[in-house]
Scaffold this motif. Structure first.
Motif, PDB file in Angstrom:
ATOM      1  N   ALA A 105       0.836  -1.198   0.000  1.00  0.00           N
ATOM      2  CA  ALA A 105       0.000   0.000   0.000  1.00  0.00           C
ATOM      3  C   ALA A 105       0.871   1.249   0.000  1.00  0.00           C
ATOM      4  O   ALA A 105       2.108   1.196   0.091  1.00  0.00           O
ATOM      5  CB  ALA A 105      -0.925  -0.007   1.203  1.00  0.00           C
ATOM      6  N   CYS A 106       0.211   2.410  -0.114  1.00  0.00           N
ATOM      7  CA  CYS A 106       0.916   3.694  -0.103  1.00  0.00           C
ATOM      8  C   CYS A 106       1.507   3.936   1.268  1.00  0.00           C
ATOM      9  O   CYS A 106       0.824   3.795   2.297  1.00  0.00           O
ATOM     10  CB  CYS A 106      -0.059   4.814  -0.478  1.00  0.00           C
ATOM     11  SG  CYS A 106       0.657   6.471  -0.394  1.00  0.00           S
ATOM     12  N   GLU A 107       2.782   4.303   1.300  1.00  0.00           N
ATOM     13  CA  GLU A 107       3.459   4.523   2.576  1.00  0.00           C
ATOM     14  C   GLU A 107       3.023   5.815   3.245  1.00  0.00           C
ATOM     15  O   GLU A 107       3.256   6.005   4.435  1.00  0.00           O
ATOM     16  CB  GLU A 107       4.967   4.541   2.358  1.00  0.00           C
ATOM     17  CG  GLU A 107       5.520   3.238   1.830  1.00  0.00           C
ATOM     18  CD  GLU A 107       7.029   3.317   1.600  1.00  0.00           C
ATOM     19  OE1 GLU A 107       7.584   4.423   1.789  1.00  0.00           O
ATOM     20  OE2 GLU A 107       7.638   2.288   1.253  1.00  0.00           O
ATOM     21  N   ASN A 108       2.372   6.712   2.485  1.00  0.00           N
ATOM     22  CA  ASN A 108       1.988   8.002   3.049  1.00  0.00           C
ATOM     23  C   ASN A 108       0.596   7.946   3.695  1.00  0.00           C
ATOM     24  O   ASN A 108       0.411   8.365   4.837  1.00  0.00           O
ATOM     25  CB  ASN A 108       2.013   9.068   1.964  1.00  0.00           C
ATOM     26  CG  ASN A 108       1.741  10.453   2.518  1.00  0.00           C
ATOM     27  OD1 ASN A 108       2.295  10.830   3.546  1.00  0.00           O
ATOM     28  ND2 ASN A 108       0.883  11.203   1.845  1.00  0.00           N
ATOM     29  N   CYS A 109      -0.430   7.400   2.946  1.00  0.00           N
ATOM     30  CA  CYS A 109      -1.800   7.392   3.459  1.00  0.00           C
ATOM     31  C   CYS A 109      -2.324   5.995   3.769  1.00  0.00           C
ATOM     32  O   CYS A 109      -3.350   5.856   4.435  1.00  0.00           O
ATOM     33  CB  CYS A 109      -2.740   8.074   2.479  1.00  0.00           C
ATOM     34  SG  CYS A 109      -2.902   7.205   0.903  1.00  0.00           S
ATOM     35  N   GLY A 110      -1.697   4.945   3.272  1.00  0.00           N
ATOM     36  CA  GLY A 110      -2.120   3.595   3.574  1.00  0.00           C
ATOM     37  C   GLY A 110      -3.110   3.024   2.582  1.00  0.00           C
ATOM     38  O   GLY A 110      -3.558   1.887   2.757  1.00  0.00           O
ATOM     39  N   ALA A 111      -3.527   3.761   1.511  1.00  0.00           N
ATOM     40  CA  ALA A 111      -4.455   3.230   0.516  1.00  0.00           C
ATOM     41  C   ALA A 111      -3.702   2.310  -0.433  1.00  0.00           C
ATOM     42  O   ALA A 111      -2.540   2.549  -0.778  1.00  0.00           O
ATOM     43  CB  ALA A 111      -5.109   4.368  -0.252  1.00  0.00           C
ATOM     44  N   GLN A 112      -4.372   1.248  -0.864  1.00  0.00           N
ATOM     45  CA  GLN A 112      -3.724   0.256  -1.701  1.00  0.00           C
ATOM     46  C   GLN A 112      -4.029   0.477  -3.200  1.00  0.00           C
ATOM     47  O   GLN A 112      -3.572  -0.299  -4.028  1.00  0.00           O
ATOM     48  CB  GLN A 112      -4.189  -1.147  -1.290  1.00  0.00           C
ATOM     49  CG  GLN A 112      -3.161  -2.234  -1.564  1.00  0.00           C
ATOM     50  CD  GLN A 112      -3.515  -3.535  -0.886  1.00  0.00           C
ATOM     51  OE1 GLN A 112      -4.642  -3.705  -0.427  1.00  0.00           O
ATOM     52  NE2 GLN A 112      -2.567  -4.439  -0.794  1.00  0.00           N
ATOM     53  N   LYS A 155       4.928  13.898   7.870  1.00  0.00           N
ATOM     54  CA  LYS A 155       6.289  13.802   8.418  1.00  0.00           C
ATOM     55  C   LYS A 155       6.673  12.353   8.630  1.00  0.00           C
ATOM     56  O   LYS A 155       7.786  11.931   8.320  1.00  0.00           O
ATOM     57  CB  LYS A 155       6.361  14.587   9.736  1.00  0.00           C
ATOM     58  CG  LYS A 155       7.769  14.707  10.276  1.00  0.00           C
ATOM     59  CD  LYS A 155       7.789  15.592  11.518  1.00  0.00           C
ATOM     60  CE  LYS A 155       9.205  15.750  12.030  1.00  0.00           C
ATOM     61  NZ  LYS A 155       9.260  16.603  13.245  1.00  0.00           N
ATOM     62  N   LYS A 156       5.738  11.569   9.162  1.00  0.00           N
ATOM     63  CA  LYS A 156       5.888  10.121   9.271  1.00  0.00           C
ATOM     64  C   LYS A 156       4.655   9.496   8.652  1.00  0.00           C
ATOM     65  O   LYS A 156       3.530   9.763   9.070  1.00  0.00           O
ATOM     66  CB  LYS A 156       6.022   9.680  10.729  1.00  0.00           C
ATOM     67  CG  LYS A 156       7.346  10.043  11.351  1.00  0.00           C
ATOM     68  CD  LYS A 156       7.466   9.470  12.758  1.00  0.00           C
ATOM     69  CE  LYS A 156       8.813   9.817  13.381  1.00  0.00           C
ATOM     70  NZ  LYS A 156       8.951   9.225  14.735  1.00  0.00           N
ATOM     71  N   GLY A 157       4.857   8.665   7.639  1.00  0.00           N
ATOM     72  CA  GLY A 157       3.749   8.104   6.913  1.00  0.00           C
ATOM     73  C   GLY A 157       2.977   7.066   7.708  1.00  0.00           C
ATOM     74  O   GLY A 157       3.350   6.665   8.823  1.00  0.00           O
TER      75      GLY A 157
END
Length: 429
Positions: A100-107, A120-122
């Motif tokens: 998934a996306c390391e920034n928001c968590g959507a796949q 700042k921290k994903g």
């Protein structure tokens, strides 16, 4: 014998019955054959058209192979659905998923394609504020639909915009009517002026402002008009000369560049004797100081080509005019000095002087001549004198050489001598 529709070989009797059935169908005595969709087949269609090729044959009678068998792709958004912008599928996950996306968590997208604000921290490291997956639709469009600039446009947006403008226009009209009523009430209390004068002071609505403009365009905010009209008392340019072969009149720009009276004498045309004589639009280009301005512009161009960047007709008009004046003075001085040097060396100053005014005056001497050139009446013009001295007698002769002829020789009549340089000895018999 083979079957027409690929059903195997037929016996002689079956083949004869099949031909009789086909003839009856063509004659209309037997019902037409039906295809697999229940549609009647025209019996007059040739066999090579009704028989399907072997690679798409289904073994059934019909004309499906003659129709479009591929499904046509949609061309506009009315034929299919459109992208679901901003919609998400399901609930947000509670923990980070692999890939998934390391920034928001959507796949549904990768980290570099994420449209969320960079954290700042994903979500990969914090595990908080996970986002659900976006709705991704796969829409197959045709070649033209992909390149349509209005593809995906929603007409309801324009309708909402028009409704907003109508509300604003209605509010403006109400405010205008309120101001007009207040002004009328104040005028009645103070001076009792007529409502019409108040309307003239406040001005009419935007719809009435442009009604009084004839052949003019009014800008929205400045209310300024640009007129391209002629004075109605003046004669129209196309009425100057009604000859179709005369000067061309351009109705779009209302210009007639050439002279409409070209080729006509001034005493024959009455318009040329009037004060408002018109010689064409190009006449203005060659009158007044136009030629002088053109000379200055050409001088600036030539000076710029020679490397003088300070001479510019539009940027430095005053400096260019002064430089052109100095150039003309120097040019005239050099020309006069060269002419004076040539006159001093070869002479001819008298040929450059104008003749006396007395010599240029007309004479009042009256002379009439005949057809043969003889003077009939009046004083005859004196005979032209030769460049040589006349009536000069040489060597004591009293007659000129050639005044006597004898034996094919010329001589003097006074002394009968045939030698031109002979001295006269007097008359001889």
């Amino acid at each position: 014998m083979s079957n027409t529709y690929g059903g195997g070989r037929l016996s002689r009797d079956d083949y004869r019955k099949q031909k009789e059935l086909e003839a009856a169908r063509k004659a209309g005595t037997a019902p037409a054959e039906l295809d697999e969709d229940g549609n009647e087949i025209n019996p007059h269609i040739p066999t090579f058209m009704s028989q399907a090729p072997w690679y798409i044959s289904t073994g059934k009678t019909g004309l499906q192979h003659q129709r479009k068998w591929q499904k046509e792709q949609p061309t506009t958004i009315s034929d299919t659905k459109w992208y679901k912008r901003g919609e998400r599928i399901g609930a947000a996950p509670t923990k980070f998923r692999r890939g998934a996306c390391e920034n928001c968590g959507a796949q549904s997208h990768r980290t570099k394609d994420c449209m969320e604000r960079p954290r700042k921290k994903g979500a990969r490291w914090t595990g908080k504020d996970m986002k659900a997956d976006e709705a991704i639709d796969q829409i197959d469009l045709s070649y033209d639909a992909k390149r349509d600039m209005w593809n995906g446009y929603d007409g309801r947006e324009h309708r909402r915009l028009m409704q907003e403008w109508e509300l604003v226009e209605e509010a403006r009209r109400k405010r205008k009517a309120t101001e007009l009523d207040d002004a009328r009430a104040k005028a009645k209390e103070k001076e009792g002026a007529a409502p019409a004068s108040i309307e003239e002071q406040l001005g009419s609505s935007d719809e009435d402002e442009g009604a009084g403009l004839d052949d003019a365009t009014a800008s929205g905010k400045s209310k300024s008009t640009v007129r391209n009209l002629r004075i109605r008392e003046d004669t129209a340019k196309y009425l100057r000369n009604l000859d179709p072969e005369s000067a061309f009149y351009d109705p779009k720009t209302r210009s007639m560049r050439e002279n409409p009276y070209a080729g006509k004498k001034a005493d024959e045309d009455a318009a040329t004797t009037q004060p408002a004589y018109y010689a064409g639009d190009n006449f203005i280009r060659y009158s007044s100081e136009v030629q002088e301005i053109r000379k200055r512009e050409v001088f600036a161009w030539e000076a710029g080509e020679r490397g003088n960047s300070s001479a510019h007709f539009q940027a430095n008009p005053t400096q260019t005019a002064l430089m052109y004046g100095e150039f003309v003075n120097k040019r005239d001085t050099i020309k006069n000095s060269r002419q004076q040097a040539l006159l001093e060396q070869y002479g001819g100053q008298e040929h450059l002087e104008a003749p006396a005014p007395e010599l240029m005056r007309p004479e009042e001497r009256y002379v009439e001549y005949s057809r043969t050139g003889q003077v009939v009446a009046g004083d005859a013009q004196p005979a032209a004198r030769s460049r040589y001295r006349e009536d000069m007698r040489r060597l004591n002769h009293t007659a000129v050489f050639g005044s006597w002829w004898s034996d094919g020789q010329w001589g003097y009549a006074c002394c009968k001598q045939t030698m031109k340089n002979a001295y006269c000895t007097g008359a001889t018999e």
